[in-house]
Design a protein around this motif. Structure first.
Motif, PDB file in Angstrom:
ATOM      1  N   UNK A 125      51.913   1.255   8.329  1.00  0.00           N
ATOM      2  CA  UNK A 125      50.567   0.796   7.974  1.00  0.00           C
ATOM      3  C   UNK A 125      49.695   1.914   7.415  1.00  0.00           C
ATOM      4  N   UNK A 126      49.963   3.148   7.814  1.00  0.00           N
ATOM      5  CA  UNK A 126      49.165   4.281   7.320  1.00  0.00           C
ATOM      6  C   UNK A 126      49.408   4.545   5.832  1.00  0.00           C
ATOM      7  N   UNK A 127      50.483   3.991   5.286  1.00  0.00           N
ATOM      8  CA  UNK A 127      50.818   4.227   3.879  1.00  0.00           C
ATOM      9  C   UNK A 127      50.387   3.086   2.958  1.00  0.00           C
ATOM     10  N   UNK A 128      50.114   1.919   3.524  1.00  0.00           N
ATOM     11  CA  UNK A 128      49.778   0.736   2.733  1.00  0.00           C
ATOM     12  C   UNK A 128      48.540   1.016   1.874  1.00  0.00           C
ATOM     13  N   UNK A 129      48.659   0.715   0.592  1.00  0.00           N
ATOM     14  CA  UNK A 129      47.536   0.836  -0.323  1.00  0.00           C
ATOM     15  C   UNK A 129      47.186   2.246  -0.770  1.00  0.00           C
ATOM     16  N   UNK A 168      68.105  14.187   4.304  1.00  0.00           N
ATOM     17  CA  UNK A 168      68.411  12.761   4.124  1.00  0.00           C
ATOM     18  C   UNK A 168      67.305  11.903   4.731  1.00  0.00           C
ATOM     19  N   UNK A 169      66.866  12.247   5.937  1.00  0.00           N
ATOM     20  CA  UNK A 169      65.803  11.466   6.566  1.00  0.00           C
ATOM     21  C   UNK A 169      64.493  11.581   5.776  1.00  0.00           C
ATOM     22  N   UNK A 170      64.130  12.792   5.388  1.00  0.00           N
ATOM     23  CA  UNK A 170      62.875  12.979   4.658  1.00  0.00           C
ATOM     24  C   UNK A 170      62.894  12.277   3.311  1.00  0.00           C
ATOM     25  N   UNK A 171      64.020  12.326   2.624  1.00  0.00           N
ATOM     26  CA  UNK A 171      64.146  11.601   1.348  1.00  0.00           C
ATOM     27  C   UNK A 171      63.993  10.105   1.576  1.00  0.00           C
ATOM     28  N   UNK A 172      64.709   9.596   2.546  1.00  0.00           N
ATOM     29  CA  UNK A 172      64.663   8.160   2.862  1.00  0.00           C
ATOM     30  C   UNK A 172      63.228   7.762   3.229  1.00  0.00           C
ATOM     31  N   UNK A 173      62.647   8.478   4.176  1.00  0.00           N
ATOM     32  CA  UNK A 173      61.313   8.122   4.654  1.00  0.00           C
ATOM     33  C   UNK A 173      60.236   8.269   3.601  1.00  0.00           C
ATOM     34  N   UNK A 174      60.305   9.337   2.811  1.00  0.00           N
ATOM     35  CA  UNK A 174      59.262   9.547   1.801  1.00  0.00           C
ATOM     36  C   UNK A 174      59.367   8.528   0.674  1.00  0.00           C
ATOM     37  N   UNK A 175      60.575   8.117   0.348  1.00  0.00           N
ATOM     38  CA  UNK A 175      60.732   7.089  -0.693  1.00  0.00           C
ATOM     39  C   UNK A 175      60.232   5.731  -0.197  1.00  0.00           C
ATOM     40  N   UNK A 176      60.476   5.446   1.069  1.00  0.00           N
ATOM     41  CA  UNK A 176      59.941   4.198   1.637  1.00  0.00           C
ATOM     42  C   UNK A 176      58.414   4.267   1.697  1.00  0.00           C
ATOM     43  N   UNK A 177      57.865   5.432   2.001  1.00  0.00           N
ATOM     44  CA  UNK A 177      56.406   5.581   2.037  1.00  0.00           C
ATOM     45  C   UNK A 177      55.796   5.278   0.670  1.00  0.00           C
ATOM     46  N   UNK A 178      56.433   5.751  -0.389  1.00  0.00           N
ATOM     47  CA  UNK A 178      55.927   5.475  -1.739  1.00  0.00           C
ATOM     48  C   UNK A 178      55.988   3.968  -2.012  1.00  0.00           C
ATOM     49  N   UNK A 179      57.093   3.351  -1.668  1.00  0.00           N
ATOM     50  CA  UNK A 179      57.225   1.892  -1.873  1.00  0.00           C
ATOM     51  C   UNK A 179      56.127   1.162  -1.109  1.00  0.00           C
ATOM     52  N   UNK A 180      55.975   1.492   0.177  1.00  0.00           N
ATOM     53  CA  UNK A 180      54.981   0.812   1.006  1.00  0.00           C
ATOM     54  C   UNK A 180      53.553   1.104   0.562  1.00  0.00           C
ATOM     55  N   UNK A 181      53.340   2.257  -0.056  1.00  0.00           N
ATOM     56  CA  UNK A 181      51.989   2.618  -0.491  1.00  0.00           C
ATOM     57  C   UNK A 181      51.497   1.742  -1.630  1.00  0.00           C
ATOM     58  N   UNK A 182      52.406   1.032  -2.250  1.00  0.00           N
ATOM     59  CA  UNK A 182      52.036   0.134  -3.341  1.00  0.00           C
ATOM     60  C   UNK A 182      51.893  -1.315  -2.886  1.00  0.00           C
ATOM     61  N   UNK A 183      52.007  -1.538  -1.591  1.00  0.00           N
ATOM     62  CA  UNK A 183      51.851  -2.887  -1.026  1.00  0.00           C
ATOM     63  C   UNK A 183      50.433  -3.077  -0.519  1.00  0.00           C
TER      64      UNK A 183
END
Length: 158
Positions: free
Chosen positions: A76-80, A116-131
């Protein structure tokens, strides 16, 4: 290898992760590209992130219990926020520089799991930041990250 340690134990536990996130966010706040995203973070932000990573890496549930968080709350901290790929890459660079600076384990297996974790998590954060809405339910399970293959730290034969 018998008794494979968790990533949490291998990195040095909570103190090591809190030190890492403190040094890292000091860099973030001085960075032109990332400062606008993090300028309003709470004083406890660095500890919350350390607790989250620690829990994901097999440590105690300091984030879900102590910080009263959940995976959904972190998302939720990344949304928008409309994060960019350039910001994600800078975030990665500064975090890995900070890991080197504070002496986080640098053996190939641990760093492979960490990156691997940081790549995975940061890419998901970017995706979620556009929701506009959180894609996770409040009770979504915390991610659990391990060594991957081959399954433990590299320890040379004597």
């Amino acid at each position: 290898m018998k008794n494979v340690p968790t990533l949490y134990n291998w990195v040095g536990g909570n103190d090591a992760l809190e030190n890492l996130t403190r040094v890292f966010y000091d860099k973030v706040l001085k960075d032109e590209l990332l400062h606008p995203v993090f300028k309003s973070m709470s004083a406890a932000h660095t500890k919350h992130v350390a607790h989250f990573i620690g829990e994901v890496f097999g440590g105690p549930p300091l984030y879900t219990e102590g910080d009263e968080g959940s995976h959904a709350k972190m998302v939720s901290h990344h949304i928008g926020k409309l994060l960019t790929e350039a910001q994600r890459q800078r975030w990665m660079t500064l975090l890995l520089e900070s890991a080197d600076e504070v002496g986080v384990a640098d053996d190939p297996e641990f760093r492979s799991a960490l990156v691997a974790y940081l790549e995975w998590g940061s890419r998901i954060a970017v995706i979620n930041s556009n929701l506009t809405d959180n894609p996770l339910q409040h009770d979504a399970p915390m991610p659990q990250w391990g060594w991957g293959v081959p399954g433990g730290p590299y320890i040379p034969e004597p």
